[in-house]
Scaffold this motif. Structure first.
Motif, PDB file in Angstrom:
ATOM      1  N   LEU A  43     102.130   1.141 -30.851  1.00 21.66           N
ATOM      2  CA  LEU A  43     102.022   2.113 -31.942  1.00 21.66           C
ATOM      3  C   LEU A  43     102.464   3.509 -31.506  1.00 21.66           C
ATOM      4  O   LEU A  43     103.076   4.237 -32.290  1.00 21.66           O
ATOM      5  N   ARG A  44     102.170   3.876 -30.272  1.00 18.46           N
ATOM      6  CA  ARG A  44     102.620   5.188 -29.780  1.00 18.46           C
ATOM      7  C   ARG A  44     104.149   5.233 -29.724  1.00 18.46           C
ATOM      8  O   ARG A  44     104.768   6.237 -30.100  1.00 18.46           O
ATOM      9  N   LEU A  45     104.773   4.145 -29.243  1.00 20.59           N
ATOM     10  CA  LEU A  45     106.234   4.094 -29.213  1.00 20.59           C
ATOM     11  C   LEU A  45     106.787   4.103 -30.644  1.00 20.59           C
ATOM     12  O   LEU A  45     107.761   4.806 -30.935  1.00 20.59           O
ATOM     13  N   LEU A  46     106.170   3.364 -31.543  1.00 13.99           N
ATOM     14  CA  LEU A  46     106.623   3.341 -32.932  1.00 13.99           C
ATOM     15  C   LEU A  46     106.529   4.730 -33.553  1.00 13.99           C
ATOM     16  O   LEU A  46     107.442   5.165 -34.262  1.00 13.99           O
ATOM     17  N   TYR A  47     105.458   5.454 -33.280  1.00 13.80           N
ATOM     18  CA  TYR A  47     105.309   6.816 -33.807  1.00 13.80           C
ATOM     19  C   TYR A  47     106.457   7.696 -33.316  1.00 13.80           C
ATOM     20  O   TYR A  47     107.072   8.437 -34.080  1.00 13.80           O
ATOM     21  N   ALA A  48     106.760   7.594 -32.012  1.00 15.93           N
ATOM     22  CA  ALA A  48     107.845   8.389 -31.444  1.00 15.93           C
ATOM     23  C   ALA A  48     109.186   8.004 -32.083  1.00 15.93           C
ATOM     24  O   ALA A  48     110.025   8.877 -32.344  1.00 15.93           O
ATOM     25  N   ARG A  76      93.429   2.621 -35.112  1.00 17.39           N
ATOM     26  CA  ARG A  76      93.447   3.559 -36.240  1.00 17.39           C
ATOM     27  C   ARG A  76      93.585   5.005 -35.761  1.00 17.39           C
ATOM     28  O   ARG A  76      94.193   5.826 -36.441  1.00 17.39           O
ATOM     29  N   SER A  77      93.034   5.320 -34.603  1.00 19.59           N
ATOM     30  CA  SER A  77      93.189   6.685 -34.077  1.00 19.59           C
ATOM     31  C   SER A  77      94.645   6.957 -33.691  1.00 19.59           C
ATOM     32  O   SER A  77      95.109   8.091 -33.799  1.00 19.59           O
ATOM     33  N   VAL A  78      95.363   5.924 -33.274  1.00 22.76           N
ATOM     34  CA  VAL A  78      96.774   6.087 -32.902  1.00 22.76           C
ATOM     35  C   VAL A  78      97.646   6.296 -34.140  1.00 22.76           C
ATOM     36  O   VAL A  78      98.613   7.055 -34.103  1.00 22.76           O
ATOM     37  N   LYS A  80      96.686   7.683 -36.938  1.00 18.77           N
ATOM     38  CA  LYS A  80      96.236   8.853 -37.712  1.00 18.77           C
ATOM     39  C   LYS A  80      97.325   9.923 -37.859  1.00 18.77           C
ATOM     40  O   LYS A  80      97.470  10.498 -38.940  1.00 18.77           O
ATOM     41  N   PRO A  81      98.128  10.200 -36.814  1.00 19.87           N
ATOM     42  CA  PRO A  81      99.173  11.225 -36.961  1.00 19.87           C
ATOM     43  C   PRO A  81     100.248  10.902 -38.013  1.00 19.87           C
ATOM     44  O   PRO A  81     100.974  11.786 -38.440  1.00 19.87           O
ATOM     45  N   PHE A  82     100.356   9.643 -38.443  1.00 20.37           N
ATOM     46  CA  PHE A  82     101.314   9.305 -39.490  1.00 20.37           C
ATOM     47  C   PHE A  82     100.907   9.910 -40.827  1.00 20.37           C
ATOM     48  O   PHE A  82     101.712   9.995 -41.750  1.00 20.37           O
ATOM     49  N   GLY A  83      99.655  10.303 -40.945  1.00 15.27           N
ATOM     50  CA  GLY A  83      99.168  10.937 -42.170  1.00 15.27           C
ATOM     51  C   GLY A  83      99.282  10.047 -43.386  1.00 15.27           C
ATOM     52  O   GLY A  83      98.950   8.867 -43.343  1.00 15.27           O
ATOM     53  N   GLY A  84      99.807  10.581 -44.469  1.00 13.56           N
ATOM     54  CA  GLY A  84      99.918   9.865 -45.727  1.00 13.56           C
ATOM     55  C   GLY A  84     101.079   8.889 -45.802  1.00 13.56           C
ATOM     56  O   GLY A  84     101.329   8.314 -46.858  1.00 13.56           O
TER      57      GLY A  84
END
Length: 189
Positions: A43-48, A76-78, A80-84
């Motif tokens: 998920l961290r890589l996906l966010y990046a 879910r904490s990971v 969270k930065p995706f927001g809406g």
């Protein structure tokens, strides 16, 4: 002997309607399938990656129904930065989302194969944990990547640049055939 992920999925009307509502607001819908201990790293890589991906995208995350009880708070904490721009899929609907989303992303889920069979793009997140997991099996890469069905992403990358597999790779999409598997085992014995 084929692959169990090669199948046609009949998406429920509920998911079709939900997807249609999302597509009215967003250009691209990504689906993430995860559930192992490596999910947070993926998920961290996906966010990046999605941070580098242009356009109006939305993310559906599907967590393994049994493992989400144990690891859900961390995952879910990971996200969270995706927001809406993110929502969690209802448990047990991952196969539907993999079949209908524009792009399916995972480490090595069978849903990657199902997505390709259903005409979608598949991306494997080649995190360190995924590499180590397959190295223990004496494999240098995720099977979907080796077959040419999924793109391998190991560092933050614009995900919009990936497309469908080649016709040659798609010709290898064969459903699992238990009779062939049985015959192969008989041959070995």
């Amino acid at each position: 002997v084929g692959n169990p992920g090669v199948k046609d999925v009949i998406v429920s009307d509920e998911i079709k309607n939900e997807f249609g509502g999302i597509k009215e607001k967003y250009d691209s819908v990504y689906f993430f399938a995860g559930g192992g201990k490596e999910t947070a790293e993926q998920l961290r890589l996906l966010y990046a990656c999605l941070s580098k991906t242009p356009g109006n995208w939305y993310l559906i995350v599907g967590f393994h129904p049994k493992l989400v009880e144990q690891h859900g708070n961390e995952w879910r904490s990971v996200i969270k930065p995706f927001g809406g721009r993110v929502q969690e899929a209802l448990p047990g609907t991952g196969e539907y989302w993999g079949a209908i989303a524009d792009v399916t992303v995972s480490g090595a889920s069978t849903i990657l194969t199902t997505a390709v069979k259903m005409g979608k793009v598949a991306i494997s997140l080649g995190t360190q944990a995924i590499k180590e997991n397959f190295a223990k099996r004496n494999m240098s890469m995720v099977p979907q990547v080796a077959m040419g069905w999924a793109h391998n992403v190991e560092k933050p990358t614009d995900l919009s640049k990936f497309g469908r597999p080649t016709p040659e790779a798609l010709s290898k999409l064969k459903p699992h055939d238990p009779k062939k598997a049985f015959a192969a085992i008989q041959e070995i014995l």
